[in-house]
Design an enzyme around this catalytic site. Structure first.
Site, PDB file in Angstrom:
ATOM      1  N   HIS A   1       0.440   0.609 -13.285  1.00 65.14           N
ATOM      2  CA  HIS A   1       1.147  -0.595 -13.723  1.00 65.14           C
ATOM      3  C   HIS A   1       2.642  -0.281 -13.819  1.00 65.14           C
ATOM      4  O   HIS A   1       3.024   0.755 -14.369  1.00 65.14           O
ATOM      5  CB  HIS A   1       0.608  -1.047 -15.081  1.00 65.14           C
ATOM      6  CG  HIS A   1       1.250  -2.313 -15.552  1.00 65.14           C
ATOM      7  ND1 HIS A   1       0.917  -3.549 -15.025  1.00 65.14           N
ATOM      8  CD2 HIS A   1       2.233  -2.535 -16.459  1.00 65.14           C
ATOM      9  CE1 HIS A   1       1.664  -4.474 -15.590  1.00 65.14           C
ATOM     10  NE2 HIS A   1       2.471  -3.893 -16.469  1.00 65.14           N
TER      11      HIS A   1
ATOM     12  N   ASN B   1      -5.900   2.390 -12.828  1.00 62.30           N
ATOM     13  CA  ASN B   1      -4.918   1.400 -12.356  1.00 62.30           C
ATOM     14  C   ASN B   1      -3.519   1.968 -12.562  1.00 62.30           C
ATOM     15  O   ASN B   1      -3.302   2.812 -13.438  1.00 62.30           O
ATOM     16  CB  ASN B   1      -5.062   0.101 -13.149  1.00 62.30           C
ATOM     17  CG  ASN B   1      -4.132  -0.989 -12.642  1.00 62.30           C
ATOM     18  OD1 ASN B   1      -3.953  -1.154 -11.430  1.00 62.30           O
ATOM     19  ND2 ASN B   1      -3.525  -1.729 -13.551  1.00 62.30           N
TER      20      ASN B   1
ATOM     21  N   SER C   1       2.987   3.417 -15.519  1.00 57.05           N
ATOM     22  CA  SER C   1       1.884   4.029 -16.267  1.00 57.05           C
ATOM     23  C   SER C   1       0.620   4.019 -15.424  1.00 57.05           C
ATOM     24  O   SER C   1       0.315   3.019 -14.773  1.00 57.05           O
ATOM     25  CB  SER C   1       1.574   3.218 -17.537  1.00 57.05           C
ATOM     26  OG  SER C   1       2.726   2.968 -18.311  1.00 57.05           O
TER      27      SER C   1
ATOM     28  N   ASP D   1      -4.464  -4.522 -18.455  1.00 52.47           N
ATOM     29  CA  ASP D   1      -3.369  -3.555 -18.607  1.00 52.47           C
ATOM     30  C   ASP D   1      -3.354  -2.889 -19.996  1.00 52.47           C
ATOM     31  O   ASP D   1      -2.288  -2.514 -20.496  1.00 52.47           O
ATOM     32  CB  ASP D   1      -2.003  -4.233 -18.370  1.00 52.47           C
ATOM     33  CG  ASP D   1      -1.870  -4.788 -16.961  1.00 52.47           C
ATOM     34  OD1 ASP D   1      -2.489  -4.227 -16.041  1.00 52.47           O
ATOM     35  OD2 ASP D   1      -1.138  -5.782 -16.789  1.00 52.47           O
TER      36      ASP D   1
ATOM     37  N   GLY E   1       0.797  -1.227   0.000  1.00 52.86           N
ATOM     38  CA  GLY E   1       0.000   0.000   0.000  1.00 52.86           C
ATOM     39  C   GLY E   1       0.824   1.268   0.000  1.00 52.86           C
ATOM     40  O   GLY E   1       0.367   2.308   0.490  1.00 52.86           O
TER      41      GLY E   1
END
Ligand code: GRF
Length: 215
Positions: free
Chosen positions: A118, A116, A145, A154, A21
Protein backbone atom coordinates in the site's frame (compact mmCIF):
# COMPACT_ATOMS: atom_id res chain seq x y z
CA UNK A 1 28.61 -23.46 -7.97
CA UNK A 2 25.00 -24.48 -7.53
CA UNK A 3 22.40 -21.75 -7.65
CA UNK A 4 19.82 -20.99 -4.98
CA UNK A 5 17.06 -22.36 -7.22
CA UNK A 6 18.74 -25.76 -7.41
CA UNK A 7 19.29 -26.17 -3.71
CA UNK A 8 16.13 -24.77 -2.12
CA UNK A 9 12.44 -25.41 -2.53
CA UNK A 10 11.00 -22.33 -4.14
CA UNK A 11 7.99 -20.58 -2.65
CA UNK A 12 5.25 -20.54 -5.27
CA UNK A 13 3.72 -17.10 -5.83
CA UNK A 14 0.52 -16.10 -7.58
CA UNK A 15 0.50 -12.34 -8.17
CA UNK A 16 -2.72 -10.36 -8.63
CA UNK A 17 -2.54 -7.08 -10.53
CA UNK A 18 -4.73 -4.48 -12.22
CA UNK A 19 -2.23 -2.20 -13.94
CA UNK A 20 1.35 -1.53 -14.88
CA UNK A 21 2.83 -4.31 -12.78
CA UNK A 22 6.08 -2.58 -11.84
CA UNK A 23 5.98 -4.36 -8.47
CA UNK A 24 5.35 -7.64 -10.28
CA UNK A 25 8.44 -6.89 -12.38
CA UNK A 26 10.57 -6.22 -9.30
CA UNK A 27 9.38 -9.49 -7.75
CA UNK A 28 9.99 -11.49 -10.93
CA UNK A 29 13.47 -9.99 -11.22
CA UNK A 30 14.35 -10.94 -7.64
CA UNK A 31 13.07 -14.48 -8.27
CA UNK A 32 15.05 -14.79 -11.48
CA UNK A 33 18.33 -13.54 -10.07
CA UNK A 34 17.97 -15.71 -6.97
CA UNK A 35 17.70 -12.82 -4.49
CA UNK A 36 14.60 -14.51 -3.06
CA UNK A 37 13.84 -18.25 -3.01
CA UNK A 38 10.54 -17.89 -4.84
CA UNK A 39 8.97 -18.40 -8.23
CA UNK A 40 6.02 -16.61 -9.83
CA UNK A 41 3.75 -19.44 -11.01
CA UNK A 42 0.80 -17.34 -12.13
CA UNK A 43 -0.36 -13.77 -12.70
CA UNK A 44 -4.01 -12.73 -12.73
CA UNK A 45 -5.47 -9.35 -13.62
CA UNK A 46 -9.05 -8.13 -13.45
CA UNK A 47 -8.20 -5.72 -16.31
CA UNK A 48 -7.44 -7.11 -19.77
CA UNK A 49 -5.32 -4.06 -20.63
CA UNK A 50 -3.01 -4.36 -17.62
CA UNK A 51 0.57 -4.06 -18.82
CA UNK A 52 1.60 -6.46 -16.08
CA UNK A 53 0.02 -9.30 -18.11
CA UNK A 54 2.48 -8.53 -20.92
CA UNK A 55 5.38 -8.43 -18.46
CA UNK A 56 4.37 -11.88 -17.16
CA UNK A 57 3.92 -13.42 -20.61
CA UNK A 58 7.25 -11.98 -21.73
CA UNK A 59 8.81 -13.79 -18.78
CA UNK A 60 7.11 -17.05 -19.77
CA UNK A 61 4.68 -16.99 -16.85
CA UNK A 62 1.03 -18.05 -17.14
CA UNK A 63 -1.05 -14.88 -17.16
CA UNK A 64 -4.84 -14.62 -17.12
CA UNK A 65 -7.46 -11.92 -17.16
CA UNK A 66 -10.50 -12.54 -14.99
CA UNK A 67 -12.76 -9.54 -15.51
CA UNK A 68 -15.01 -8.78 -12.55
CA UNK A 69 -17.56 -7.27 -14.95
CA UNK A 70 -18.29 -10.76 -16.27
CA UNK A 71 -19.68 -11.85 -12.89
CA UNK A 72 -23.05 -10.94 -11.37
CA UNK A 73 -21.77 -10.72 -7.77
CA UNK A 74 -18.61 -10.23 -5.75
CA UNK A 75 -18.98 -13.71 -4.26
CA UNK A 76 -19.12 -15.32 -7.69
CA UNK A 77 -16.11 -13.36 -8.86
CA UNK A 78 -14.16 -14.27 -5.74
CA UNK A 79 -15.03 -17.96 -6.18
CA UNK A 80 -13.82 -17.97 -9.78
CA UNK A 81 -10.69 -16.09 -8.72
CA UNK A 82 -9.93 -18.70 -6.04
CA UNK A 83 -10.30 -21.48 -8.64
CA UNK A 84 -7.84 -19.74 -10.93
CA UNK A 85 -5.38 -19.00 -8.13
CA UNK A 86 -5.41 -22.61 -6.95
CA UNK A 87 -4.51 -24.12 -10.34
CA UNK A 88 -0.72 -23.67 -9.97
CA UNK A 89 -0.87 -24.61 -6.27
CA UNK A 90 0.62 -21.42 -4.74
CA UNK A 91 2.14 -21.00 -1.28
CA UNK A 92 1.59 -17.24 -1.20
CA UNK A 93 -0.86 -14.84 -2.87
CA UNK A 94 0.70 -11.45 -3.62
CA UNK A 95 -1.56 -8.45 -4.23
CA UNK A 96 0.45 -5.99 -6.31
CA UNK A 97 -1.80 -3.14 -7.31
CA UNK A 98 -4.92 -5.34 -7.48
CA UNK A 99 -7.73 -2.79 -7.40
CA UNK A 100 -10.51 -4.98 -6.04
CA UNK A 101 -11.91 -5.35 -2.56
CA UNK A 102 -11.93 -9.03 -1.68
CA UNK A 103 -14.77 -10.68 0.24
CA UNK A 104 -14.52 -12.25 3.70
CA UNK A 105 -14.45 -15.85 2.43
CA UNK A 106 -11.60 -15.06 0.08
CA UNK A 107 -9.59 -13.27 2.74
CA UNK A 108 -10.32 -16.07 5.22
CA UNK A 109 -9.05 -18.73 2.83
CA UNK A 110 -5.71 -16.99 2.37
CA UNK A 111 -5.28 -15.56 5.85
CA UNK A 112 -1.59 -15.66 6.73
CA UNK A 113 -0.56 -16.38 3.16
CA UNK A 114 -1.67 -13.25 1.33
CA UNK A 115 0.28 -9.97 1.28
CA UNK A 116 -0.53 -6.51 -0.03
CA UNK A 117 1.49 -3.39 -0.72
CA UNK A 118 0.00 0.00 0.00
CA UNK A 119 1.40 3.42 -0.94
CA UNK A 120 1.38 5.04 2.51
CA UNK A 121 2.81 4.64 5.97
CA UNK A 122 -0.08 2.58 7.34
CA UNK A 123 -2.12 3.01 9.47
CA UNK A 124 -1.96 6.50 7.93
CA UNK A 125 -3.83 7.00 4.67
CA UNK A 126 -5.61 3.74 3.92
CA UNK A 127 -7.65 3.80 0.70
CA UNK A 128 -7.05 5.66 -2.56
CA UNK A 129 -5.18 8.80 -3.69
CA UNK A 130 -2.68 8.64 -0.89
CA UNK A 131 -0.11 10.97 -2.51
CA UNK A 132 -2.66 13.74 -2.99
CA UNK A 133 -3.97 13.37 0.56
CA UNK A 134 -0.49 13.40 2.10
CA UNK A 135 0.36 16.62 0.26
CA UNK A 136 -2.97 18.25 1.10
CA UNK A 137 -2.29 17.57 4.79
CA UNK A 138 1.20 19.08 4.63
CA UNK A 139 2.71 15.85 5.96
CA UNK A 140 6.48 15.71 6.44
CA UNK A 141 7.01 12.13 5.31
CA UNK A 142 5.41 9.46 3.22
CA UNK A 143 6.18 5.95 2.10
CA UNK A 144 4.89 2.45 1.50
CA UNK A 145 3.87 -0.53 3.62
CA UNK A 146 3.69 -4.28 3.06
CA UNK A 147 1.11 -5.99 5.24
CA UNK A 148 -0.76 -9.24 5.72
CA UNK A 149 -4.26 -9.02 4.27
CA UNK A 150 -7.06 -9.23 6.82
CA UNK A 151 -10.79 -8.54 6.34
CA UNK A 152 -10.55 -4.81 7.07
CA UNK A 153 -9.22 -2.83 4.09
CA UNK A 154 -5.52 -1.84 4.37
CA UNK A 155 -5.57 -2.66 8.09
CA UNK A 156 -3.67 -5.95 8.40
CA UNK A 157 -0.45 -6.18 10.44
CA UNK A 158 2.41 -4.29 8.84
CA UNK A 159 5.52 -6.30 7.89
CA UNK A 160 7.87 -3.65 6.51
CA UNK A 161 7.75 0.03 5.61
CA UNK A 162 9.95 2.34 3.59
CA UNK A 163 10.00 6.11 4.07
CA UNK A 164 10.74 9.26 2.13
CA UNK A 165 10.77 12.89 3.22
CA UNK A 166 8.42 15.36 1.52
CA UNK A 167 9.73 18.64 0.14
CA UNK A 168 7.78 21.74 -0.78
CA UNK A 169 8.38 21.03 -4.47
CA UNK A 170 6.81 17.60 -4.35
CA UNK A 171 3.76 16.79 -6.46
CA UNK A 172 1.64 13.63 -6.49
CA UNK A 173 3.76 12.50 -9.45
CA UNK A 174 7.16 13.00 -7.80
CA UNK A 175 5.92 11.28 -4.66
CA UNK A 176 4.45 8.40 -6.66
CA UNK A 177 7.79 7.90 -8.37
CA UNK A 178 9.76 7.79 -5.10
CA UNK A 179 7.18 5.59 -3.39
CA UNK A 180 7.26 3.14 -6.29
CA UNK A 181 11.03 2.92 -5.96
CA UNK A 182 10.60 2.11 -2.27
CA UNK A 183 7.94 -0.49 -3.06
CA UNK A 184 10.28 -2.28 -5.43
CA UNK A 185 12.73 -2.75 -2.53
CA UNK A 186 10.40 -3.66 0.33
CA UNK A 187 7.98 -6.01 -1.43
CA UNK A 188 10.63 -8.50 -2.57
CA UNK A 189 12.18 -8.24 0.90
CA UNK A 190 8.92 -9.23 2.63
CA UNK A 191 8.24 -12.01 0.11
CA UNK A 192 11.78 -13.27 0.64
CA UNK A 193 11.17 -13.51 4.40
CA UNK A 194 7.97 -15.47 3.80
CA UNK A 195 9.71 -17.74 1.29
CA UNK A 196 12.44 -18.48 3.83
CA UNK A 197 9.80 -19.48 6.39
CA UNK A 198 10.74 -16.54 8.64
CA UNK A 199 7.47 -14.57 8.40
CA UNK A 200 4.15 -15.54 9.95
CA UNK A 201 0.79 -14.15 10.93
CA UNK A 202 -0.03 -15.36 14.44
CA UNK A 203 -2.81 -14.16 16.74
CA UNK A 204 -3.30 -11.10 14.56
CA UNK A 205 0.37 -10.12 14.67
CA UNK A 206 3.11 -10.24 12.06
CA UNK A 207 6.13 -12.18 13.32
CA UNK A 208 9.63 -12.24 11.85
CA UNK A 209 11.86 -14.97 13.28
CA UNK A 210 9.22 -15.40 16.01
CA UNK A 211 9.48 -11.75 17.11
CA UNK A 212 6.51 -9.42 16.75
CA UNK A 213 7.14 -6.80 14.09
CA UNK A 214 6.52 -3.29 15.34
CA UNK A 215 6.26 -0.94 12.38
C1 GRF B 1 1.43 0.58 -6.14
O1 GRF B 1 1.66 1.91 -5.83
C2 GRF B 1 0.85 -0.14 -4.95
O2 GRF B 1 1.24 0.40 -3.74
C3 GRF B 1 -0.62 0.07 -5.13
O3 GRF B 1 -0.83 0.01 -6.52
C4 GRF B 1 0.36 0.41 -7.19
C5 GRF B 1 0.69 -0.66 -8.20
O4 GRF B 1 1.73 -0.26 -9.06
N1 GRF B 1 -1.35 -0.91 -4.37
P1 GRF B 1 2.33 -1.29 -10.11
O5 GRF B 1 1.18 -1.83 -10.95
O6 GRF B 1 3.01 -2.38 -9.35
O7 GRF B 1 3.27 -0.50 -10.94
Amino acid sequence: MSSLTETQTLCRLVVLISGSGSNLQAIMDCCTDGTIPAKVVGVISNQAQAYGLTRARDAGIDAHCLDHRDFPSRDQYDAALMDLIERPNPDLVVLAGFMRILGHDFVGKYLGRMLNIHPSLLPLYPGLETHQRVLADGAKEHGASVHFVTPELDAGPVIIQGRTGITKNDTPQTLAQRVHHIEHQIYPQAIGWFAQGRLQLRSGKALLDNQTITA
